[in-house]
Design an enzyme around this catalytic site. Structure first.
Site, mmCIF file in Angstrom:
data_model
loop_
_atom_site.group_PDB
_atom_site.id
_atom_site.type_symbol
_atom_site.label_atom_id
_atom_site.label_comp_id
_atom_site.label_asym_id
_atom_site.label_seq_id
_atom_site.Cartn_x
_atom_site.Cartn_y
_atom_site.Cartn_z
ATOM 1 N N GLU A 1 -4.034 -3.936 9.123
ATOM 2 C CA GLU A 1 -4.259 -5.358 8.103
ATOM 3 C C GLU A 1 -5.813 -5.515 8.766
ATOM 4 O O GLU A 1 -6.492 -5.806 7.745
ATOM 5 C CB GLU A 1 -3.361 -6.558 8.343
ATOM 6 C CG GLU A 1 -1.927 -5.741 7.853
ATOM 7 C CD GLU A 1 -1.704 -5.442 6.323
ATOM 8 O OE1 GLU A 1 -2.555 -5.671 5.687
ATOM 9 O OE2 GLU A 1 -1.230 -4.786 5.962
ATOM 10 N N HIS B 1 -8.656 -2.875 -0.566
ATOM 11 C CA HIS B 1 -6.935 -3.426 0.939
ATOM 12 C C HIS B 1 -6.451 -2.164 0.459
ATOM 13 O O HIS B 1 -6.254 -1.685 1.440
ATOM 14 C CB HIS B 1 -7.018 -5.047 0.666
ATOM 15 C CG HIS B 1 -6.247 -5.118 1.954
ATOM 16 N ND1 HIS B 1 -7.273 -5.830 2.559
ATOM 17 C CD2 HIS B 1 -5.143 -4.836 1.978
ATOM 18 C CE1 HIS B 1 -5.914 -6.314 3.766
ATOM 19 N NE2 HIS B 1 -4.553 -5.335 3.626
ATOM 20 N N GLU B 2 -5.894 -2.667 -0.573
ATOM 21 C CA GLU B 2 -4.527 -1.535 -0.676
ATOM 22 C C GLU B 2 -4.844 0.093 -0.470
ATOM 23 O O GLU B 2 -4.357 0.781 0.670
ATOM 24 C CB GLU B 2 -3.692 -1.954 -1.634
ATOM 25 C CG GLU B 2 -3.389 -2.965 -2.026
ATOM 26 C CD GLU B 2 -2.826 -3.690 -0.835
ATOM 27 O OE1 GLU B 2 -2.108 -3.430 0.029
ATOM 28 O OE2 GLU B 2 -2.963 -4.758 -1.066
ATOM 29 N N HIS C 1 -5.685 1.224 3.459
ATOM 30 C CA HIS C 1 -4.215 1.860 4.164
ATOM 31 C C HIS C 1 -4.004 3.144 3.564
ATOM 32 O O HIS C 1 -3.340 3.698 4.803
ATOM 33 C CB HIS C 1 -3.674 1.115 3.556
ATOM 34 C CG HIS C 1 -3.409 -0.349 3.980
ATOM 35 N ND1 HIS C 1 -3.240 -1.041 5.449
ATOM 36 C CD2 HIS C 1 -2.826 -1.955 3.871
ATOM 37 C CE1 HIS C 1 -3.260 -2.078 5.928
ATOM 38 N NE2 HIS C 1 -3.493 -2.815 4.723
ATOM 39 N N GLU D 1 0.859 -1.163 -0.036
ATOM 40 C CA GLU D 1 0.109 -0.202 0.042
ATOM 41 C C GLU D 1 0.373 1.591 -0.230
ATOM 42 O O GLU D 1 0.158 2.494 0.832
ATOM 43 C CB GLU D 1 -0.641 -0.255 1.738
ATOM 44 C CG GLU D 1 0.015 0.034 2.136
ATOM 45 C CD GLU D 1 -0.010 -1.662 3.243
ATOM 46 O OE1 GLU D 1 0.262 -1.225 4.902
ATOM 47 O OE2 GLU D 1 -0.121 -2.365 2.667
#
Length: 913
Positions: free
Chosen positions: A369, A346-347, A350, A313
């Site tokens: 995470e 997800h990334e 972050h 990320e």
């Protein structure tokens, strides 16, 4: 992430290895601090510096880095110059940094405009010290280090390189402890400061990093200098760069600030990033709306990094394995597209949770995470409702609970006492369990309250570091109650509760009687007497009407009155929507009602949760395995894809390592009898206008009926299609290449193996190479497996790519002996050539065994070796615990499973014991 503790030889002044550390204090502005002062030399000699052992001391902090790297991706080394502005908080006799595999050529310290002599000192592990001629007083100072480092062809951490289509590329992966391989620096998350990077690269190469390009100029000796803007405050693990002959695909500007967005690929592959380019701005917009805050960085590049294991990320330069990020339109698949969308969610989550607000120390890795894993499911549920993310989340929760049943499982917030603990932190507990606990918290507090808590936390700690207390305080402030007791009971202890429920209708109001203890499988050495504060909702009903009742269970037992029930409920589900992070147990009569084929009371998520609990209860010895296996023929016709795939977890009760050799053929027969007809109906050819669930289900059914079941028609057709595919890559639908080649290989002969191996040796495209390696790893003949393993010993072989052949062989009972013997014979060679973070995983070659003899042999062989590998001690402990549990389960349930396979029973609901 795991890495070896092997170290390169170090020679002071000539070959000092440097490493970075981490610090939990917030970065401070030293602009107004006075220059550090060197005290007059003491009359007596100073004692030898005492090296740090885990974390850097706090007397000195960096306030900023300026880095120049001269890097040629075709060369194995690079040259670096790093200038570090320092804030000396307390008087000190030594400056400590981190560095690994770095040769220091020159180091100078400047205090108040005057140079101070330095003597380098090698500390323990990765610690690199510089001793000034006299003690430093509080104030500012400037450290300049000229050094050389490595661009590895062995690793996928630090700076590493690879060839793609004849061209060399260099990339980085720093999380968690890899930055020290590239910069002498303070390699701990709390040292969060600005960085400015400049690259000198050969002609034909381009450099990219976290920030926008400021200037590009030719070098007198040839090549180009790229100078980039200074970053916002970042910890070392979030710095990233790539150098090579890249191509760039412009996407629409992203987010409220319309930041420039690009997909960066190896040369000639930009067109393969079209789907990623179309989805990335949309994903970022969804996240901005959730956080109530625009994307915090100046640009958004997404870089394809061959050999990277997933994605990372880094702000401004998110990195991806090309198999997730890129695809030719003619070779794309629905599974890859969904996978990219989820991983990118997800990334990019972050960017706020991890990058803008950074964990203070690695014990709070879950703040990064767990949250990003939870956010992916939560946001995909909202943006792509047809994908059933809420149901899939419950399925993943069940897998996390399986991992958490091990005594060797980590806590979510595991104390970090060694570097090994840092490496071990990147596991299924941090990602899976952590996300499930956050989902439980959101269900308990309510979505709006939870979202407001997240926003409060991010606003309060933007550009800084934070801890679990900061996050729980933010949730508590929005909830109007202290949430730390409930969440702390799941964060700070391992395992998960088994909640047993019993319905008591003897009084005026029906009551659910609850009890809790730790869930443990048969043979576990764990202690069952363990308590949590469990938010739990039960659902109950009569006929078509249902209601909920909720509580927070704090003691060993509790009672929950069903005040809304007018009569004794006909059915009761202990964990509504599978929201609680618990294993649930019901009495046999009630369980039978819920599992009956004509039961329609449960939602799809609840059915998935119930199937997971049933599988777990078998592993605990509370249900007969044979009775539960009797459910599979009925579930094989299940139309709902999520429920069907959850039911396949029950097939794990038929793992070959649990069976005698005489029953392996019976297992294959059962699987083809149970799933073969449906797989044959779907076949290898997608049909026009079929729905997405069918397209996703086809590879699953073909694999279980063809690879495991050996269904003759599927095997024959797969062999023909594989041969055709070797001559024409368009002969198979993209999502069916793996399953088709897998079926052919699992039942293949030496002739097919030779054709695949010949194709591998001449293939240049990495994606196709990976497909061929996947097929070669599927052969089950011991002789052919030995041929595969020889590839790992060839000097030209890249074990970053070929390692799959070893672990696939180890995972099959028919070939595990070859893999195990190969590792024992060639351990030193493999340990020297595998990426360091993979060395500890060699112990997994023993994980398919289920007998005391191999257990004892594995312990004897790997104990000392794994102790030398980063994270290796815990890995071996988990392998050995898995073997122990398998031995116990086989003794308890094996006879019933063998009997079931020799004479399959009719479908019926299992009775409790």
């Amino acid at each position: 992430m795991s890495k070896s503790t092997r170290r390169a030889p170090l020679v002071l002044l000539a070959a000092l290895t440097a490493c970075v550390a981490r610090q939990p204090l917030p970065a401070q502005d030293s602009a107004s601090a006075p220059p550090a002062q060197a005290e007059a030399p003491a009359a007596s000699p100073r004692p030898e510096p005492v090296s740090p052992t885990l974390r850097l001391p706090t007397q000195v902090r960096p306030t900023g880095y300026t880095v120049e790297l001269t890097l040629d991706p075709s060369a194995p080394t690079f040259q670096g110059v790093v200038d570090i502005d320092l804030d000396v908080k307390e008087a000190t006799d030594v400056l400590w940094l981190h560095g690994r595999y770095l040769t220091v050529k020159e180091a100078t310290l400047t205090v108040d405009g005057k140079p101070v002599a330095l003597a380098p000192v090698k500390g323990s592990g990765d610690f690199l010290g510089f001793v000034p001629g006299s003690s430093l007083r509080p104030g500012t100072a400037h450290l300049r280090i000229v050094y050389e480092g490595r661009v590895s062809e062995r690793e996928v951490v630090g700076a590493f390189r690879t060839q793609e289509d004849g061209a060399w590329y260099a990339f980085t992966q720093f999380e968690p402890l890899g930055a020290r391989r590239v910069f002498p620096c303070f390699d701990e998350p709390s040292f969060k400061v600005p960085w400015q990077l400049t690259f000198h690269v050969p002609a034909g190469n381009v450099a990219v990093t976290n920030t926008p390009l400021v200037s590009e100029s030719p070098r007198p000796e040839g090549g180009t200098t790229y100078r980039f803007a200074r970053t916002q405050p970042l910890p070392s693990y979030l710095i990233a760069f790539g150098v090579g002959p890249f191509d760039f695909l412009e996407a629409k500007p992203s987010g409220e600030k319309a930041v420039r967005t690009r997909i960066i690929t190896p040369r000639g592959r930009a067109a393969e990033g079209a789907h990623a380019a179309s989805m990335t701005p949309e994903i970022l917009g969804h996240l901005e709306r959730y956080f109530g805050m625009p994307y915090p960085y100046e640009k958004l590049d997404v870089l394809a990094v061959p050999l990277l294991g997933g994605a990372m990320e880094h702000p401004g330069l998110v990195t991806f394995n090309p198999g997730i990020l890129l695809s030719k339109p003619t070779e794309d698949s629905l599974g890859r597209q969904r996978g990219f969308y989820s991983v990118q969610m997800h990334e990019l989550s972050h960017q706020w949770f991890g990058n803008l607000v950074t964990l203070a120390w690695w014990d709070d890795l879950w703040l990064n995470e767990s949250f990003a894993t939870w956010a992916t499911s939560r946001l995909v549920e909202d943006t792509r409702p047809a994908w059933d993310a809420s149901v899939e989340r419950v399925h993943k929760r069940s897998r996390a609970l399986n991992t958490d049943s091990l005594v060797t499982a980590r806590r979510i917030r595991q104390p970090i006492e060694t570097e090994n603990d840092v490496h071990n932190a990147f596991d299924g507990i941090t990602y899976g369990k952590g996300a499930s606990v956050l989902a439980m918290a959101e269900s308990w507090l309510g979505r709006d309250v939870f979202q407001r808590g997240v926003r409060r936390y991010v606003r309060a700690h933007a550009q800084g570091n934070a801890t679990v207390k900061d996050f729980l305080d933010a949730l508590s402030a929005e909830a109007g109650k202290d949430v730390s007791g409930v969440l702390g009971s799941f964060l700070d202890q391992g395992g998960a509760p088994l909640v047993t429920t019993r319905l008591d209708c003897s009084g005026k109001v029906p009551v659910v009687k609850l009890s809790q203890q730790r869930f443990l499988p048969v043979g576990s050495a764990g202690e069952a007497r363990q308590l949590w504060k469990v938010p739990l909702c039960v659902r109950y009903g009569t006929g078509r009407k249902s209601a909920r009742a909720c509580t927070v269970m704090e003691g060993e037992t509790a009672e929950l009155p069903l005040t809304g029930a007018r009569s004794c409920p006909a059915w009761l589900l202990p964990n509504a929507e599978g929201a609680g992070y618990v294993r649930a147990s019901l009495d046999g009569r009630m369980l039978g009602k819920l599992l009956s084929t004509d039961s329609h009371q449960l939602t799809r998520a609840e059915r998935v949760a119930l199937l997971g609990d049933v599988q777990a209860l078998v592993s605990a010895g509370a249900l007969p395995a044979a009775d539960v296996l009797g459910l599979l023929p009925g579930l094989a016709a299940e139309k709902d894809r999520q429920v069907f795939q959850a039911s396949l977890e029950l097939v794990s009760l038929l793992e070959p390592k649990l069976l005698s050799e005489a029953r392996l053929d019976d297992r294959a027969r059962f699987l083809r009898d149970t799933y073969g007809a449906r797989a044959r109906t779907l076949g290898f050819t997608p049909r026009a206008h079929e729905d997405e669930d069918t397209r996703l289900l086809r590879p699953v059914l073909l694999s279980i009926a063809g690879i495991q079941g050996g269904e003759p028609k599927l095997v024959a057709e797969a062999r023909q299609l594989t041969v055709k595919w070797l001559g024409d890559r368009s002969a198979l639908a993209p999502e069916l290449v793996g399953p088709t080649l897998g079926i052919a290989a699992a039942h293949g002969d030496a002739s097919l193996h030779a054709r695949l191996l010949t194709a591998l040796r001449s293939e240049k495209t990495r994606k196709t190479r990976e497909q061929l390696l996947g097929a070669l790893g599927g052969f089950t003949s011991p002789e052919l497996v030995r041929e595969n393993l020889k590839l790992l010993l060839e000097p030209s072989g890249d074990l970053r790519e070929l390692g799959w052949l070893l672990f696939s062989a180890a995972g099959d009972v028919r070939t595990r002996d070859e893999a195990y013997a190969f590792v024992k014979e060639h351990y030193d060679t493999l340990a020297a050539r595998l990426p360091e973070e993979y060395v500890e995983e060699l112990a997994w070659v023993a994980s398919t065994y289920c007998d005391p003899v191999h257990r004892q042999d594995a312990a004897a062989f790997f104990t000392e070796r794994n102790a030398r590998a980063s994270g290796g001690t815990r890995t071996l402990a988990q392998v050995l615990e898995g073997v122990d549990l398998c031995i116990s389960f086989k003794a308890a349930q094996g006879p019933g499973i063998e009997s079931f396979l020799s004479s399959p029973r009719k479908v019926r609901a299992p009775a409790g014991r």
